[in-house]
Design an enzyme around this catalytic site. Structure first.
Site, PDB file in Angstrom:
ATOM      1  N   HIS A 199     -24.913 -22.959  20.618  1.00  0.00           N
ATOM      2  CA  HIS A 199     -24.010 -22.522  21.686  1.00  0.00           C
ATOM      3  C   HIS A 199     -22.825 -23.472  21.765  1.00  0.00           C
ATOM      4  O   HIS A 199     -22.973 -24.684  21.881  1.00  0.00           O
ATOM      5  CB  HIS A 199     -24.763 -22.499  23.014  1.00  0.00           C
ATOM      6  CG  HIS A 199     -23.954 -21.967  24.142  1.00  0.00           C
ATOM      7  ND1 HIS A 199     -23.838 -20.621  24.411  1.00  0.00           N
ATOM      8  CD2 HIS A 199     -23.189 -22.594  25.066  1.00  0.00           C
ATOM      9  CE1 HIS A 199     -23.049 -20.444  25.449  1.00  0.00           C
ATOM     10  NE2 HIS A 199     -22.649 -21.631  25.871  1.00  0.00           N
ATOM     11  N   ALA A 200     -21.602 -22.926  21.686  1.00  0.00           N
ATOM     12  CA  ALA A 200     -20.391 -23.746  21.686  1.00  0.00           C
ATOM     13  C   ALA A 200     -20.325 -24.608  22.943  1.00  0.00           C
ATOM     14  O   ALA A 200     -20.516 -24.116  24.058  1.00  0.00           O
ATOM     15  CB  ALA A 200     -19.151 -22.861  21.596  1.00  0.00           C
TER      16      ALA A 200
ATOM     17  N   HIS B 285     -10.662 -22.317  23.853  1.00  0.00           N
ATOM     18  CA  HIS B 285     -11.371 -22.514  25.130  1.00  0.00           C
ATOM     19  C   HIS B 285     -12.060 -23.875  25.171  1.00  0.00           C
ATOM     20  O   HIS B 285     -11.927 -24.625  26.158  1.00  0.00           O
ATOM     21  CB  HIS B 285     -12.410 -21.404  25.330  1.00  0.00           C
ATOM     22  CG  HIS B 285     -13.310 -21.630  26.507  1.00  0.00           C
ATOM     23  ND1 HIS B 285     -13.017 -21.179  27.774  1.00  0.00           N
ATOM     24  CD2 HIS B 285     -14.491 -22.297  26.620  1.00  0.00           C
ATOM     25  CE1 HIS B 285     -13.968 -21.550  28.609  1.00  0.00           C
ATOM     26  NE2 HIS B 285     -14.890 -22.221  27.932  1.00  0.00           N
ATOM     27  N   GLU B 286     -12.807 -24.196  24.124  1.00  0.00           N
ATOM     28  CA  GLU B 286     -13.518 -25.478  24.104  1.00  0.00           C
ATOM     29  C   GLU B 286     -12.542 -26.655  24.098  1.00  0.00           C
ATOM     30  O   GLU B 286     -12.796 -27.692  24.719  1.00  0.00           O
ATOM     31  CB  GLU B 286     -14.457 -25.547  22.893  1.00  0.00           C
ATOM     32  CG  GLU B 286     -15.587 -24.524  22.911  1.00  0.00           C
ATOM     33  CD  GLU B 286     -16.464 -24.601  24.157  1.00  0.00           C
ATOM     34  OE1 GLU B 286     -16.636 -25.712  24.706  1.00  0.00           O
ATOM     35  OE2 GLU B 286     -16.969 -23.549  24.599  1.00  0.00           O
TER      36      GLU B 286
ATOM     37  N   HIS C 169     -11.579 -27.793  27.537  1.00  0.00           N
ATOM     38  CA  HIS C 169     -12.455 -28.810  28.131  1.00  0.00           C
ATOM     39  C   HIS C 169     -12.057 -30.204  27.639  1.00  0.00           C
ATOM     40  O   HIS C 169     -11.976 -31.161  28.414  1.00  0.00           O
ATOM     41  CB  HIS C 169     -13.913 -28.551  27.748  1.00  0.00           C
ATOM     42  CG  HIS C 169     -14.514 -27.334  28.356  1.00  0.00           C
ATOM     43  ND1 HIS C 169     -14.690 -27.188  29.717  1.00  0.00           N
ATOM     44  CD2 HIS C 169     -15.004 -26.193  27.801  1.00  0.00           C
ATOM     45  CE1 HIS C 169     -15.258 -26.015  29.969  1.00  0.00           C
ATOM     46  NE2 HIS C 169     -15.460 -25.395  28.822  1.00  0.00           N
TER      47      HIS C 169
ATOM     48  N   GLU D  51     -13.670 -24.373  33.175  1.00  0.00           N
ATOM     49  CA  GLU D  51     -13.745 -23.193  32.312  1.00  0.00           C
ATOM     50  C   GLU D  51     -12.403 -22.458  32.220  1.00  0.00           C
ATOM     51  O   GLU D  51     -12.109 -21.815  31.216  1.00  0.00           O
ATOM     52  CB  GLU D  51     -14.828 -22.240  32.830  1.00  0.00           C
ATOM     53  CG  GLU D  51     -16.227 -22.829  32.885  1.00  0.00           C
ATOM     54  CD  GLU D  51     -16.718 -23.291  31.524  1.00  0.00           C
ATOM     55  OE1 GLU D  51     -16.314 -22.710  30.497  1.00  0.00           O
ATOM     56  OE2 GLU D  51     -17.502 -24.262  31.489  1.00  0.00           O
TER      57      GLU D  51
ATOM     58  N   HIS E 209     -27.850 -20.103  29.447  1.00  0.00           N
ATOM     59  CA  HIS E 209     -27.541 -20.883  30.647  1.00  0.00           C
ATOM     60  C   HIS E 209     -28.691 -20.861  31.657  1.00  0.00           C
ATOM     61  O   HIS E 209     -28.845 -21.789  32.447  1.00  0.00           O
ATOM     62  CB  HIS E 209     -26.264 -20.364  31.285  1.00  0.00           C
ATOM     63  CG  HIS E 209     -25.070 -20.448  30.381  1.00  0.00           C
ATOM     64  ND1 HIS E 209     -24.916 -19.604  29.305  1.00  0.00           N
ATOM     65  CD2 HIS E 209     -23.996 -21.276  30.387  1.00  0.00           C
ATOM     66  CE1 HIS E 209     -23.783 -19.899  28.681  1.00  0.00           C
ATOM     67  NE2 HIS E 209     -23.220 -20.908  29.311  1.00  0.00           N
TER      68      HIS E 209
ATOM     69  N   TYR F  40     -18.148 -19.714  35.721  1.00  0.00           N
ATOM     70  CA  TYR F  40     -17.479 -18.761  34.833  1.00  0.00           C
ATOM     71  C   TYR F  40     -16.823 -17.637  35.630  1.00  0.00           C
ATOM     72  O   TYR F  40     -15.735 -17.169  35.276  1.00  0.00           O
ATOM     73  CB  TYR F  40     -18.472 -18.203  33.816  1.00  0.00           C
ATOM     74  CG  TYR F  40     -19.083 -19.280  32.950  1.00  0.00           C
ATOM     75  CD1 TYR F  40     -18.364 -19.866  31.913  1.00  0.00           C
ATOM     76  CD2 TYR F  40     -20.381 -19.737  33.179  1.00  0.00           C
ATOM     77  CE1 TYR F  40     -18.915 -20.869  31.123  1.00  0.00           C
ATOM     78  CE2 TYR F  40     -20.941 -20.738  32.403  1.00  0.00           C
ATOM     79  CZ  TYR F  40     -20.204 -21.300  31.379  1.00  0.00           C
ATOM     80  OH  TYR F  40     -20.755 -22.306  30.609  1.00  0.00           O
TER      81      TYR F  40
END
Length: 617
Positions: free
Chosen positions: A339-340, A369-370, A373, A397, A499, A509
């Protein structure tokens, strides 16, 4: 005598004031040193967690749990020391905020034995999820298919309902039902930890991160505003699926069988865009083949994401990121959590991503997206440990998703040479908005139910004998979907979502998908890329690449970390202090109008009847 008394009282007041000032000075020094020590210990905890998530084996699990237990023990001791200060009376708001955050122990409040059991339960559920393997539908002797990438690829590309049903059932049975017993223990420990932190349940413990007692009600109201748009999308998709699969597979008025929606959890439906999108003669924007043709690699995808942030005059990722991240699934046979995820190690410039990246358009968006973060980590790394997190969980997020919205526009994909010969007319506009809605609008009810379900369990609102059907009832009520086969209370399906198995709060999210459109709209205006009166500067085709003005707005909010309540951080970005569904509704308004007309023209039923796919008896 009166003068003497007044003098005496003034002297006492002065002594008290001086003592208070002295205590506050002492507390300031203490908290500064404590933040440094917590950061050091959390670095060690992150390293052991990284080692385990990157290579799941018994020794790494033992080390991870040992370090985590040491950190929890230290945090409990620190919280006891913090209570010796009369911190609620400190004049410094900043100091009071740090004390308040550090005295909230979460699971560390548990006894040593209970905390050890919590770690064991979490390891059991996480490792079970990572190690799920199923047999090939077409070759029963090949039993090494994992969720990522094999099963996910099949779920997203197969159009055989029986094959899809097979993989759905196999995965849910192994990833969800298999951990019913440890999940019951997890809920018990979650409740115990919440009460030790002076919360009535784990739901209130999670919601406290949003620093707003009305957050549940706000989100219900926003979802109610957006529900009509979701129902139009749902009705249209069900209608198109009936045309493709027939009435025996998809009913006219019932919930949609979720195995047909291109995602194991039916959280986003864009993978089936090829069979449900309007205007089939118009090309569907998917630049995956072009990426492959141009020799894209996972490394290049992340380099492009880094370049996007740099174009906004934000921070370049450090060399340690490239040296220490895992951007491709290792081929040495190890089990790992694919999971990323983005990781902050609480030092200077030690940030990493672990993602089993594949060269696809969606994975390109995930990379951005990552990296959002990562950018957040870099922007607030100057702050004390206690503030090195998002203004609220949803802010973290949202940052990368704003970039993903920009990167996914035809304008940006054309500018980087991936989209060619694209003609943007009215039909192309609707088709692109529809494709985006399959991810963004469809996701909203899914995200809401992930935590509404767990809140209900934490609060004791659902009997254990009804846990599974309560889950499917919420999925039906909010999303209008149902499992492909009848489920019972002998099954337990919620932990089949990572999750849920990993104890990750999911409201972040939902909040993210709302505020990212507020951020995006504001950033587009700052970048001069959106003007509601100019069709050439449409919100859905806004590309903020290269805008220092948009970058500065991001820097204003990201650099705050959690040092201010989230309404202050939102205000620093766009002048607003409340979450609102107006920006997301504005983005999709052309689609809403088109869907209502199209569904009415085709006599499409809006809404859904009750599902019979979970039997609690």
């Amino acid at each position: 005598m009166k003068i003497f008394i007044i003098t005496f009282l003034l002297s006492l007041a002065l002594q008290f004031a001086l003592a208070s000032v002295k205590e506050e000075i002492t507390a300031t020094e203490y908290i500064e040193n404590l933040n440094k020590e917590i950061a050091r210990r959390n670095y060690l905890e992150r390293e052991s967690s990284w080692a385990y998530a990157s290579n799941i084996n018994d020794e790494n699990e033992r080390q991870k749990n040992e370090v985590a237990a040491d950190v929890a023990k230290f945090m409990k001791e620190a919280a006891t020391d913090l209570q010796k200060f009369n911190w609620q009376t400190f004049k410094s708001e900043n100091l009071r905020r740090q004390f308040k955050k550090l005295t909230k122990l979460e699971y560390a409040a548990l006894s040593e034995a209970d905390y050890a059991e919590y770690l064991s339960v979490m390891s059991t559920m996480e490792s079970n999820f990572a190690r799920v393997r199923v047999c090939d539908y077409k070759n029963a002797t090949k039993c090494d298919l994992s969720l990522d990438p094999e099963i996910q690829d099949i779920i997203s590309t197969s159009r055989d309902p029986e094959e899809l049903k097979y993989y759905w059932r196999e995965f849910y049975d192994k990833a969800g039902t298999a951990v019913r017993e440890p999940y019951e223990k997890y809920v018990e420990l979650n409740t115990k930890a919440a009460k030790l932190n002076n919360f009535t349940s784990g739901a209130e413990l999670w919601l406290d991160e949003y620093e707003d007692d009305t957050i549940e009600q706000q989100l219900e109201e926003i979802f109610d505003e957006l529900r009509p748009l979701y129902q139009q999308v749902h009705g249209y998709v069900r209608h198109r699926l009936r045309q493709f699969y027939g009435n025996d597979v998809v009913s006219e008025k019932g919930p949609i069988p979720m195995h047909l929606l291109g995602n194991m959890w039916a959280q986003q439906w864009s993978s089936i865009a090829d069979i449900i999108s309007p205007f089939p003669d118009k090309p569907l924007i998917d630049v995956t083949d072009e990426m492959v043709a141009q020799g894209y690699t996972p490394l290049k995808m992340f380099q492009m994401g880094d370049d996007f942030f740099q174009s906004l005059n934000l921070t370049k990722v450090p060399q340690d990121f490239w040296d220490k991240s895992i951007l491709v699934k290792p081929d040495d046979g190890r089990d790992l959590i694919c999971h990323a995820s983005a990781w902050d190690f609480y030092l200077v410039d030690d940030v990493r991503i672990k993602q089993c990246t594949r060269v696809t358009m969606n994975q390109l968006f995930t990379a951005h997206h990552e990296l959002g973060h990562i950018q957040y980590y870099l922007q607030y790394q100057h702050l004390p440990f206690v503030y090195r997190t998002g203004a609220n969980p949803g802010f973290h997020e949202a940052v990368g998703d704003v970039l993903s919205l920009s990167v996914s526009t035809p304008k940006h994909l054309e500018s980087i040479g991936l989209l060619k010969n694209y003609e943007r007319d009215e039909e192309a506009l609707i088709k692109q908005l529809f494709l985006t809605a399959l991810d963004k609008i469809v996701f909203l009810p899914f995200a809401f139910t992930m935590d509404k379900y767990r809140w209900a369990l934490f609060r004791g609102e659902v009997d254990k004998k009804d846990w599974n059907c309560a889950f499917w009832k919420l999925r039906e009520e909010y999303s209008g979907i149902e499992p492909p086969v009848v489920r019972t209370e002998n099954d337990f399906d919620a932990p089949a979502k990572y999750h849920v198995s990993a104890d990750v709060e999911y409201l972040r999210y939902l909040v993210s998908f709302i505020i990212q459109f507020q951020f995006y709209k504001s950033a587009c205006i700052k970048a001069g890329q959106y003007d509601p009166t100019n069709p050439e500067l449409a919100l859905d085709n806004c590309d903020i690449y290269g805008s220092f003005e948009a970058g500065q707005a991001f820097k204003n909010v990201l650099s705050l970390g959690a040092s201010k309540p989230w309404p202050d951080a939102l205000e620093a970005f766009n002048g607003e202090r409340t979450m609102s569904g107006k920006a997301i509704a504005e983005y999709f308004e052309p689609l809403r109008i088109w869907l209502e007309e199209e569904n009415q023209k085709n006599n499409v039923h809006i809404g859904w009847t009750t599902s019979d796919k979970c039997d609690s008896s």
